[in-house]
Design an enzyme around this catalytic site. Sequence first.
Site, PDB file in Angstrom:
ATOM      1  N   GLU A 171       0.828  -1.205   0.000  1.00 45.28           N
ATOM      2  CA  GLU A 171       0.000   0.000   0.000  1.00 45.28           C
ATOM      3  C   GLU A 171       0.858   1.249   0.000  1.00 45.28           C
ATOM      4  OE1 GLU A 171      -3.571  -1.360   2.954  1.00 45.28           O
ATOM      5  OE2 GLU A 171      -1.774  -0.470   3.763  1.00 45.28           O
ATOM      6  N   CYS A 218       3.320   8.234   1.841  1.00 44.72           N
ATOM      7  CA  CYS A 218       3.824   7.172   2.708  1.00 44.72           C
ATOM      8  C   CYS A 218       3.971   5.926   1.833  1.00 44.72           C
ATOM      9  CB  CYS A 218       2.795   6.960   3.823  1.00 44.72           C
ATOM     10  SG  CYS A 218       3.146   5.587   4.932  1.00 44.72           S
ATOM     11  N   CYS A 247       6.286  -7.611   6.495  1.00 41.74           N
ATOM     12  CA  CYS A 247       7.397  -7.121   7.309  1.00 41.74           C
ATOM     13  C   CYS A 247       7.847  -8.250   8.226  1.00 41.74           C
ATOM     14  CB  CYS A 247       6.948  -5.913   8.147  1.00 41.74           C
ATOM     15  SG  CYS A 247       8.290  -5.146   9.101  1.00 41.74           S
ATOM     16  N   CYS A 262       6.339  -6.608  15.179  1.00 45.80           N
ATOM     17  CA  CYS A 262       5.881  -5.768  16.289  1.00 45.80           C
ATOM     18  C   CYS A 262       4.388  -6.074  16.527  1.00 45.80           C
ATOM     19  CB  CYS A 262       6.095  -4.290  15.966  1.00 45.80           C
ATOM     20  SG  CYS A 262       7.830  -3.910  15.587  1.00 45.80           S
ATOM     21  N   CYS A 270       1.369  -3.688  15.386  1.00 43.97           N
ATOM     22  CA  CYS A 270       1.353  -3.191  14.002  1.00 43.97           C
ATOM     23  C   CYS A 270       0.714  -4.227  13.083  1.00 43.97           C
ATOM     24  CB  CYS A 270       2.785  -2.903  13.555  1.00 43.97           C
ATOM     25  SG  CYS A 270       2.921  -2.493  11.798  1.00 43.97           S
ATOM     26  N   CYS A 311      -1.526   2.304   6.675  1.00 47.23           N
ATOM     27  CA  CYS A 311      -0.526   1.443   6.063  1.00 47.23           C
ATOM     28  C   CYS A 311      -0.649   0.071   6.696  1.00 47.23           C
ATOM     29  CB  CYS A 311       0.859   2.011   6.316  1.00 47.23           C
ATOM     30  SG  CYS A 311       1.037   3.678   5.733  1.00 47.23           S
TER      31      CYS A 311
HETATM   32  N1  SAH Z   1       9.326  -0.437   9.992  1.00 44.70           N
HETATM   33  C1  SAH Z   1       9.396   0.988  10.116  1.00 44.70           C
HETATM   34  C2  SAH Z   1       8.280   1.710   9.367  1.00 44.70           C
HETATM   35  C3  SAH Z   1       6.954   1.237   9.825  1.00 44.70           C
HETATM   36  S1  SAH Z   1       5.518   2.127  10.077  1.00 44.70           S
HETATM   37  C4  SAH Z   1       9.331   1.388  11.571  1.00 44.70           C
HETATM   38  O1  SAH Z   1       8.958   0.565  12.372  1.00 44.70           O
HETATM   39  O2  SAH Z   1       9.720   2.505  11.904  1.00 44.70           O
HETATM   40  C5  SAH Z   1       5.785   3.706  10.685  1.00 44.70           C
HETATM   41  C6  SAH Z   1       5.408   3.943  12.138  1.00 44.70           C
HETATM   42  O3  SAH Z   1       4.077   3.525  12.471  1.00 44.70           O
HETATM   43  C7  SAH Z   1       6.335   3.200  13.080  1.00 44.70           C
HETATM   44  O4  SAH Z   1       6.764   4.075  14.075  1.00 44.70           O
HETATM   45  C8  SAH Z   1       5.425   2.157  13.651  1.00 44.70           C
HETATM   46  O5  SAH Z   1       5.881   1.708  14.896  1.00 44.70           O
HETATM   47  C9  SAH Z   1       4.111   2.908  13.735  1.00 44.70           C
HETATM   48  N2  SAH Z   1       2.950   2.040  13.957  1.00 44.70           N
HETATM   49  C10 SAH Z   1       2.794   0.750  13.612  1.00 44.70           C
HETATM   50  N3  SAH Z   1       1.608   0.289  14.011  1.00 44.70           N
HETATM   51  C11 SAH Z   1       0.976   1.306  14.630  1.00 44.70           C
HETATM   52  C12 SAH Z   1      -0.274   1.456  15.269  1.00 44.70           C
HETATM   53  N4  SAH Z   1      -1.114   0.437  15.337  1.00 44.70           N
HETATM   54  N5  SAH Z   1      -0.588   2.652  15.790  1.00 44.70           N
HETATM   55  C13 SAH Z   1       0.261   3.677  15.716  1.00 44.70           C
HETATM   56  N6  SAH Z   1       1.462   3.610  15.131  1.00 44.70           N
HETATM   57  C14 SAH Z   1       1.834   2.426  14.603  1.00 44.70           C
END
Ligand code: SAH
Length: 403
Positions: A112, A125, A132, A136, A139, A366
């Site tokens: 996306e 974005c 991935c 985490c 996420c 995303c």
């Molecule tokens: N892998 C990279 C980019 C991922 S997404 C990273 O982790 O930095 C970008 C941001 O969105 C990251 O800070 C991630 O932790 C955050 N994110 C992921 N899931 C989320 C959620 N459910 N609510 C808020 N932020 C989230």
Amino acid sequence: MTGTPVALNFSTATRGPRGKPPRHFVDLTPEQRVEAVTALGEKPFRAKQLATHYFTHLTSDPEAMTDLPRSSRDALVADLFPQLLTAARTMQADGGTTVKTLWHLFDGAKVESVLMRYPNRSTLCVSSQAGCGMACPFCATGQLGLTRNLSTAEIVEQVRAAARSLADGEIPGGPGRLSNLVFMGMGEPLANYKAVIETVRRLVAPAPDGMGMSARNITVSTVGLVPAMNKLTAEGIPVTLAVSLHAPDDELRDSLVPINTRWSVDEVIDSAHRYFLTTGRRVSVEYALIRDINDHAWRADLLGEKLADRGSGWVHVNPIPLNPTPGSKWTASEPAVEREFVERLRAHGIPTTIRDTRGSDIDGACGQLAVEEMQRPTGPSARLRRDGPSIGNTGVSVPEESA
Ligand code: SAH
């Protein structure tokens, strides 16, 4: 990594045929472009014409290439511009100024991108990987497992498509320009280092060989892969670095960001600080505020101390209210708790801004669309949904652009 067996089963079952995307003009260096063009029996200068069409006019449509002979255009485009992305679905929010696109790749993998237009800037974005591998638990993308890395051209094509829709006036506000890019879609950009750095090079290169964007307006967001962060520091490209910290202590971060068992909170903060010392670019620390999980006052103090210990003016914190999905056991912090968290960081002298999140009425996010598609009734995805960790929602997060 937690949940590895589930993630592996899942990604194996949904992966298309293995292999690289077909060769694309964008993947080639300017020299290789000349070679490719001459190999097709064309004059070397055609490479520059093609680059101008692609990076400046944002098109690979032979109909638009009126400065090339008809027969050459078709052959060149067929050979050098295979279609890499197909828009499978788009969703809009915020009066059409937020547009999320689900792309199908050549092998059936899905990613996306999300375009967000503001009065004074437009931010895209992008995804750097399908799925991935970082797992985490809060996420959405983290629950998919890694399908594969994207190629440079697959990432740049997301950018071109967005820049093109802005230029064509498809987004309310009149014809516009893409000013900002964040690697905050699906994937861990620093786990796909080479393709990501080559993407950045294409985007910042001046015309005709690139899009002429400002590196400062490009944000690379990472879970904290320290060796890759150090490598990025040495590149000398002044992109903005964002670090997804989410906890100031290893005990909690080990579970929120599992790769923390490899590179600890202090190692990640030290590496981020070196990035600032070398590049002069202020680092952004991301912190998803999750109710009763990581939003305690003492954790705000610990984070404030750890950041302030390294110096002042080198970092700012972006707390992000967690974007939950139905079924997730976690939710965003209470407003009063969020305020307290921010106040405590500021009291340590750390500039802190709650991140504005966009597109919540299109599932924010995303990671979310791809998850929905993969969760249709049967198959391994349905199993994942029941047995796997709770599915979070990656919010469309808009960084505070400090540049
Ligand atoms: N892998 C990279 C980019 C991922 S997404 C990273 O982790 O930095 C970008 C941001 O969105 C990251 O800070 C991630 O932790 C955050 N994110 C992921 N899931 C989320 C959620 N459910 N609510 C808020 N932020 C989230």
